[in-house]
Structures are given as structure tokens and as C-alpha cells.
Design an enzyme around this catalytic site. Structure first.
Site, mmCIF file in Angstrom:
data_model
loop_
_atom_site.group_PDB
_atom_site.id
_atom_site.type_symbol
_atom_site.label_atom_id
_atom_site.label_comp_id
_atom_site.label_asym_id
_atom_site.label_seq_id
_atom_site.Cartn_x
_atom_site.Cartn_y
_atom_site.Cartn_z
ATOM 1 N N ALA A 1 9.738 1.358 -0.258
ATOM 2 C CA ALA A 1 9.678 0.075 0.435
ATOM 3 C C ALA A 1 8.950 -0.912 -0.461
ATOM 4 C CB ALA A 1 8.936 0.211 1.764
ATOM 5 N N MET A 2 9.000 -2.199 -0.067
ATOM 6 C CA MET A 2 8.347 -3.234 -0.866
ATOM 7 C C MET A 2 7.733 -4.279 0.053
ATOM 8 S SD MET A 2 7.529 -4.450 -3.794
ATOM 9 C CE MET A 2 6.554 -5.947 -3.884
ATOM 10 N N HIS B 1 -0.603 -3.804 2.564
ATOM 11 C CA HIS B 1 -0.471 -4.641 1.365
ATOM 12 C C HIS B 1 -0.610 -6.132 1.696
ATOM 13 C CE1 HIS B 1 0.360 -2.261 -2.154
ATOM 14 N NE2 HIS B 1 1.502 -1.748 -1.741
ATOM 15 N N GLU C 1 2.904 -0.601 3.621
ATOM 16 C CA GLU C 1 3.431 -1.948 3.310
ATOM 17 C C GLU C 1 2.687 -3.006 4.121
ATOM 18 O OE1 GLU C 1 5.086 -1.860 0.725
ATOM 19 O OE2 GLU C 1 5.665 0.257 0.805
HETATM 20 N N1 ASP Z 1 5.019 -2.109 -4.254
HETATM 21 C C1 ASP Z 1 5.852 -1.146 -3.558
HETATM 22 C C2 ASP Z 1 4.941 -0.212 -2.825
HETATM 23 O O1 ASP Z 1 4.157 0.514 -3.382
HETATM 24 C C3 ASP Z 1 6.776 -0.417 -4.449
HETATM 25 C C4 ASP Z 1 7.761 -1.391 -5.076
HETATM 26 O O2 ASP Z 1 7.387 -2.102 -6.019
HETATM 27 O O3 ASP Z 1 8.909 -1.452 -4.633
HETATM 28 O O4 ASP Z 1 4.926 -0.227 -1.647
HETATM 29 ZN ZN ZN Z 2 2.355 -0.022 -2.492
#
Ligand code: ASP
Ligand code: ZN
Length: 714
Positions: A74-75, A113, A110
């Protein structure tokens, strides 16, 4: 932006400050009935971040969109998290309990984040672990708290948290330790890269999370919270560095973390070599610790790390001794001002190991204790101590730290496999483990999910790292011999244990029910290992009547432990029943790709090649490639490393084919040969040959070029 024919399920919520927010999960129409668990996980994540870290959702609308073709899990795109369907879709028919848990964890990850990654982001790519290590730590704590929150007693909560810890450490040891010992070894903050996509690694993520956890261990849970608060006061809305994070923790707590910074700049798994001596006359226990770290690419010599070493001394009655700790330096004993933690039945001290050598002295110790070292896995290191079998059995039975009870049983199993590889008799070497497991199988004081972990042997990949030269076929034979002996020694116990764990009631997703299912299915696999016809019949029956994917896949998994015809019948039926469910077929592909070969079976590669032609397989879909090709190359050590080199030819062909479509996925696959220099000479030569062939390929991506280049340079 995401465009497509999509439908949303929605929910409204009031944040802690009373603002109303709209939550949406977007999927292709027809899948709305499988979004409920993801939505519930999102709500739990929002609440948890408010409570544990005082962080609130800052948007009026927060969206998740699930897509079937995605390279990552996922992102965290601000306000519109993009998800692989694998981490959204769930109902009991298609998802296992593990899938449910993984969804909760990735949805949490996510969402977290939003603060650690989006509000405060990375100054440059080298700082990737600033957001990833920290956010993995946050999602691990979230999952552990969710498991513990639903426990009814303190002891149950502790063992529920231990289960999560064990799962995370298993991943670290099986994947990150080898990475840290191989050609791609890098510090959690790498200092160079050719393709940053190659650095979304278990080191940056999982070891990065361990580094954050050590910070919390050093300053305590409240101190860590103070540090996080200061981090946001100082850096909200900015792009910063890992040093800024460590400085916030240090300044909020008035501690010096200068040496700790080496965890960010030095690669490799540190080793602590411990030895103990009891001085009955002086009523003292002396514990000597030496630390070292093997060289890694570009880093021949390492300076000592700052390692928080949590430990207890287990007395002959099984309970923890009172701890009065001194350290001897230059012939002088000084009292150590270490943090001690007293739990319901344990006493743990966190010692600072900062030099190459320490001598700790514990006063007022009457009888020889057994040290319980690195409790709850207090640092991402390997700890060596010459325990004998009786001591390990004692720790497995009595240690107040549930993680180290598990650890003691794992050490017994690892030592047994290493002994059998070295020519020892399998029945002899498996007896102590069988005795320990036999005692714990029906110990109702222990959470079933925790007991389940005791019965999962260390992986081949982990054991391989302990060998100087790996013959993967001999390793698998030894590990399977251990399994057979333990299964045989406890032969009469499996059927009643399996029956007692079978829930007659309706399916429930609660952790307690999931824990029972996990143990039940593990017990079933051990039972089938005996090849008893009743066991095979029980597995076939469970497969037929299962009303949920955990039990269905669990029964199928057990049947893969036999060559009986029930195995092929169940595989065929599963493939037919779920022909329209790509995520379920991924399980089916992966189970077959990781199969062991039983008497009379042809090589597994033949099956894998046949499945490449299955109508549901597509080299263009990342999940399919990982499930079939990735599982075979990375998860079936003995078959992939077949002595005839057939696995390596397959690797070359697949890496090149996938690279033409999707370099990121190809580069992951390419890493299956990272550890080529650990294997028998014939295999080494064969692996080098295919690595060179791929390296010589003209139109190779930068992604794959970096991986094969580094492998060849090592
Ligand atoms: N940043 C994402 C994650 O660790 C991974 C990605 O770059 O798709 O959730
Ligand atoms: Zn991440």
C-alpha cells in the site's frame, strides 16, 4: 488521483476534538461486502493514534482505494491511501485469520504515515527509515495493543503481546538477518544506492522498527511519548532527518544518544557472546558479555553499538531473582543505575552494553541461576550462550518472559537440526524438544496463540544462516527428520488435542478464536506428519466441511505433508472452488510452490512450470508473480537449489521475463541468489554462472542491475 469505475463504503466518525470526518473505502463494484474489516481497522487505527500518541486525523475526508495490480502492499498518499486488494479484501470465506491481522496492520501503517511520513516527511531518500522504521514500530504496537485489549487477564495480555513480538522477530531473523549478512547489507540509513526502489527493504523497515523500539526501551514508554511530542513540536510541516528524530528523543529525556547513532550508520547483525559463572561462596553471579559485528560491504571494521540488553536471572525454583547489579571496570565494582522492570511474576533489568567487553556482577545470588537474555528481544542482535538442553527445557517451562520461553524452545529445535545435519541420531536429538512440547501442548495457562508459536519450528532460512556451508537438501532432510521424530513421540496426543480445539460454534474473528484455530491447524499438520490414516482422514474431512478460509487452508496445508491421494484431490477442489478469487488462488499457487517433495513425487519445479500456464496466472500481475515464482525462488530452499541447477535456470528465465514488464518486482526476485556464497561449491558455481548471464543482458533495468552487480561483487 485515482480514476476508474469504483464504489465506496462509508462511515462517519467524530475525532477526539469533536470534528466530524468522512471515511471511505473505494473498490471495484461487487466487492463492497469485503471492505468491512478494513473500515473497522481504520476506525481502530484512528482511535489508537489519538490515545497512544495524541495524534488526530487532520482531514475532513480520508479515503482508501483498493486495486488488484500494485507493486507494494500500500502507499500512504495524503488523504487517499492506495492499497493492494490483498490488504483490504476480507470475509471469512476468502481470508485467513492471518489475512485479517495483516489488513489491520497495513491499514494502521498507512494511516499512521499521515503523521509519521506526511506531516513530517524525509529530507532525502537516505532518510527513508525515518518514516518507515518509525511507522512499522507504530503499526506493531497498534497490533499488539489490539490483541492485548481484547484479553481478559494480565497474563493473557502479556502472552498475546508476545505472540505479535514472536511473529515480528521471526520475520526479522528469516529475512533481515540474511540481508544484513549478504551482498545487499546496508545500514538502516543507507549511504548510497543505485535504485532507491531496491531499498524498501526489511532492513530499512523491520530493523528500522527495532531501532525505534530500542529507543523506547532506553527512555521508557512515557519518555518515548515525550520525545514524539517534541518531534512534532519541532518539525511538523517539515522535511527532516533521522538525526532530528533521535535528537528529539534525547532532548525530551535529557539523555545522550550519540553512540546510539551507530545503529543508523553501521550495517550487520551485532553478536553478543555471553558467559556466566556462579560463585557460591561470594553469593555472586558473574556475567561476561563480549560484543562484535561481522564486516559488511564497505564496512570492514565496526565500532561498538549501544545495545539495551534486558535480562533476568531465573532461580532453581523457576522464579526470577532480585537483581542488584554491579559492573566491574578496572578492578572496581560500581553499582549499575539500570532500569529494572517488575511485572506480575518477573524481574527484568535493562543493561547498557556499550563497549566490546563488560563484566556484570549480580550480588546476593544464592543458588546458580539460569540467565534469561535479551528478554522480549530487546535488541536486533544474536545472543550466544552455551545453554545445555536441561537449561533450555527449564527456561521453556518457567521463564517469566513469554518471548524467552518461546526462544528457549526454538534454540532446542535449532540445535537439534544442526546436530542432525552434522550426523547425530534424529531420535536422540529430538527427544528433549519432544518432552518440552509435550508438556506445553495442553497447558491451559498459556494462550493458544502462544502455544501455537511454540510448535512452529525455526525456518530453514534461519537455520541455514547458522551453517558455514549450506546443503539445502541435507538441511531440509534434517529438519523434516526432527519433525517426524517429534510427531512420532507425541503421536497419541495429536488427535485429542485437535478435537479439543475444534470449535463447534459459529466463526468469530476475535483473537481468542483465531488463536485456537491457529493451534488446531498446527496440531493437525503435526498429526498428518505421522502419516496415520486417521490423521489424513481428519484433514480431508476438515477441508471438506470448513466454513472459513483459515480452516480450509489449514487442512490443505496439513495435507501437503503427505503424498496420499487426498492431497491432490484437495488441491484440485480448492483450485476449482476459488477459480474466480485471484487472492485465494495466490494462496493456492504459493502453497504448491513451497511444497516439500515426498516419496514418489517429481520435482516441485515441474508443478510450478505447469502452473505458469494456468489461466489465472499472469506475469503482468505482481501478486501472481510473487505467489508462484517468488514463493518458489525465495521460499522453497531445497527445491529451488536442486543440485541439477534447474532452479537457477528457471530464476534466470523469470528474472529476465519479469524485468521486461516490471523491474521492481524482478529485482525482488533477483535477490533469491543473494546468499550464493553460503552454499556448496557446485551450487555456488552454478549460481555465479546464471548471475553473470543476467548481468550480461543488454537491456537490463537499473533495478536488477544493482542486485546482480552487488551479488557478483561479494
Ligand atoms: N511507503 C509505502 C509504505 O511503506 C510503500 C510504497 O512506497 O509504496 O507503506
Ligand atoms: Zn510505510
Amino acid at each position: 488521483m485515482v480514476a476508474g469505475r469504483l464504489a465506496a463504503t462509508e462511515r462517519r466518525l467524530h475525532t477526539r476534538s469533536g470534528r466530524e470526518v468522512l471515511l471511505q473505502v473505494w473498490v471495484e463494484p461487487g466487492n463492497e461486502d469485503r471492505t468491512d474489516h478494513a473500515m473497522q481497522s481504520l476506525v481502530r487505527a484512528i482511535r489508537w493514534d489519538e490515545e497512544r500518541f495524541g495524534l488526530e486525523l487532520d482531514l475532513d475526508r480520508f479515503m482508501i482505494v483498493a486495486v488488484g495490480d500494485f507493486n507494494m502492499g500500500a502507499m500512504e498518499n495524503k488523504g487517499l491511501n492506495i492499497f493492494n486488494t490483498k490488504y483490504v479484501f476480507a470475509n471469512p470465506r476468502i481470508a485467513t485469520d492471518q489475512d485479517f491481522a495483516a489488513i489491520e496492520s497495513v491499514v494502521g501503517h498507512e494511516y499512521f504515515h499521515n503523521w509519521t511520513g506526511n506531516r513530517v516527511t524525509c529530507r532525502d531518500w537516505f532518510q527513508l527509515t525515518l518514516k518507515e522504521g518509525l511507522t512499522v514500530f507504530r503499526d506493531q504496537e497498534f497490533s499488539a495493543d489490539m490483541l492485548a485489549a481484547r484479553s481478559t487477564t494480565a497474563a493473557a495480555a502479556a502472552s498475546a503481546r508476545a505472540v505479535k513480538r514472536i511473529e515480528d522477530v521471526r520475520v526479522l531473523r528469516a529475512a533481515q538477518f540474511p540481508e544484513d549478512a549478504g551482498p545487499m547489507a546496508h545500514p538502516i540509513r543507507p549511504d548510497s544506492y543505485q535504485e532507491i526502489n531496491n531499498f524498501y527493504t526489511v532492513t530499512v523497515y523491520e530493523k528500522g522498527a527495532e531501532v525505534i523500539r530500542m529507543l523506547q526501551t532506553l527512555v521508557g514508554r512515557d519518555g518515548f511519548r515525550r520525545g514524539m511530542d517534541l518531534y512534532f513540536v519541532r518539525h511538523d510541516g517539515r522535511a527532516v532527518t533521522c538525526d532530528d528524530f533521535v535528537a528529539a528523543i534525547a532532548d525530551a529525556n535529557g539523555v545522550a544518544l550519540g553512540q546510539f547513532g551507530r545503529w543508523y550508520s553501521q550495517a550487520g547483525t551485532p553478536r553478543l557472546r555471553a558467559s556466566g559463572r556462579h560463585d557460591a561462596q561470594a553469593r555472586r553471579y558473574l556475567l561476561a558479555i563480549e560484543q562484535s559485528c561481522p564486516p559488511s560491504p564497505g564496512q570492514p571494521d565496526k565500532a561498538p553499538f549501544h545495545v539495551p540488553l534486558a535480562l533476568g536471572l531465573v532461580g532453581p525454583d523457576g522464579s526470577d531473582r532480585e537483581l542488584r547489579v554491579f559492573e566491574e571496570r578496572d578492578g572496581v565494582l560500581r553499582q549499575v543505575a539500570a532500569r529494572t522492570e517488575a511485572s506480575a511474576h518477573g524481574r527484568t533489568v535493562v543493561l547498557d552494553v556499550t563497549g566490546p567487553r563488560h563484566l556484570f556482577v549480580f550480588e546476593d545470588v544464592d543458588a546458580a541461576p539460569i540467565p534469561s537474555l535479551a528478554r522480549n528481544f530487546s535488541a536486533p542482535v544474536t545472543v550466544e550462550f552455551d545453554y545445555d538442553e536441561a537449561q533450555l527445557a527449564f527456561l521453556a517451562a518457567h521463564d517469566s518472559d513469554p518471548f524467552n520461553r518461546w526462544e528457549a524452545a526454538q534454540r532446542l529445535a535449532t540445535d537439534a537440526v544442526l546436530g542432525i545435519v552434522g550426523g547425530a541420531d534424529a531420535a536422540d536429538r529430538s527427544a528433549p524438544l519432544a518432552a518440552v512440547l509435550g508438556r506445553l501442548l495442553e497447558d491451559e495457562a498459556l494462550d493458544p496463540a502462544f502455544r501455537d508459536q511454540l510448535f512452529v519450528l525455526p525456518s530453514e532460512g534461519f537455520i541455514a544462516e547458522q551453517l558455514a556451508v549450506v546443503d539445502p537438501v541435507a538441511l531440509r532432510d534434517a529438519r523434516n527428520a526432527l519433525r517426524r521424530c517429534v510427531a512420532g513421540a507425541l503421536a497419541k496426543r495429536w488427535a485429542p488435542a485437535w478435537a479439543a480445539l475444534s470449535d463447534p460454534g459459529p466463526w468469530s474473528p476475535e483473537p481468542a478464536a483465531a488463536g485456537r484455530r491457529a493451534l488446531k491447524n498446527t496440531v493437525l499438520a503435526w498429526w498428518v506428519e505421522t502419516q496415520a490414516p486417521e490423521a489424513i482422514a481428519a484433514a480431508a474431512a476438515q477441508f471438506q466441511r470448513a466454513d472459513n478460509m483459515t480452516d480450509r487452508a489449514g487442512a490443505l496445508h496439513a495435507l501437503l505433508r503427505t503424498a496420499a491421494r487426498e492431497r491432490e484431490a484437495a488441491l484440485a477442489r480448492f483450485g476449482r472452488d476459488f477459480a474466480d478469487e485471484p487472492l485465494v488462488l495466490d494462496k493456492w499457487f504459493s502453497m504448491q510452490a513451497t511444497m516439500h517433495r515426498h516419496a514418489g513425487d517429481p520435482p516441485v519445479l515441474g508443478r510450478v512450470r505447469a502452473l505458469l500456464g494456468h489461466p489465472a496466472f499472469s506475469a503482468r500481475n505482481p501478486n501472481r508473480v510473487r505467489a508462484l515464482v517468488g514463493s518458489f525462488c525465495n521460499g522453497n530452499l531445497a527445491e529451488f537449489h536442486a543440485a541439477d541447477g534447474s532452479g537457477y535456470a528457471f530464476w534466470r528465465e523469470q528474472v529476465l521475463a519479469v524485468d521486461a514488464i516490471n523491474p521492481q518486482v524482478a529485482a525482488r526476485l533477483a535477490r533469491a541468489l543473494d546468499r550464493w556464497s553460503k552454499f556448496t561449491p557446485g551450487r555456488q558455481a552454478a549460481m555465479r554462472a546464471v548471475l553473470e548471464e543476467v548481468a550480461a543482458h543488454e537491456s537490463l533495468s537499473a533495478d536488477v542491475r544493482e542486485i546482480v552487480g552487488k551479488a557478483l561483487a561479494s
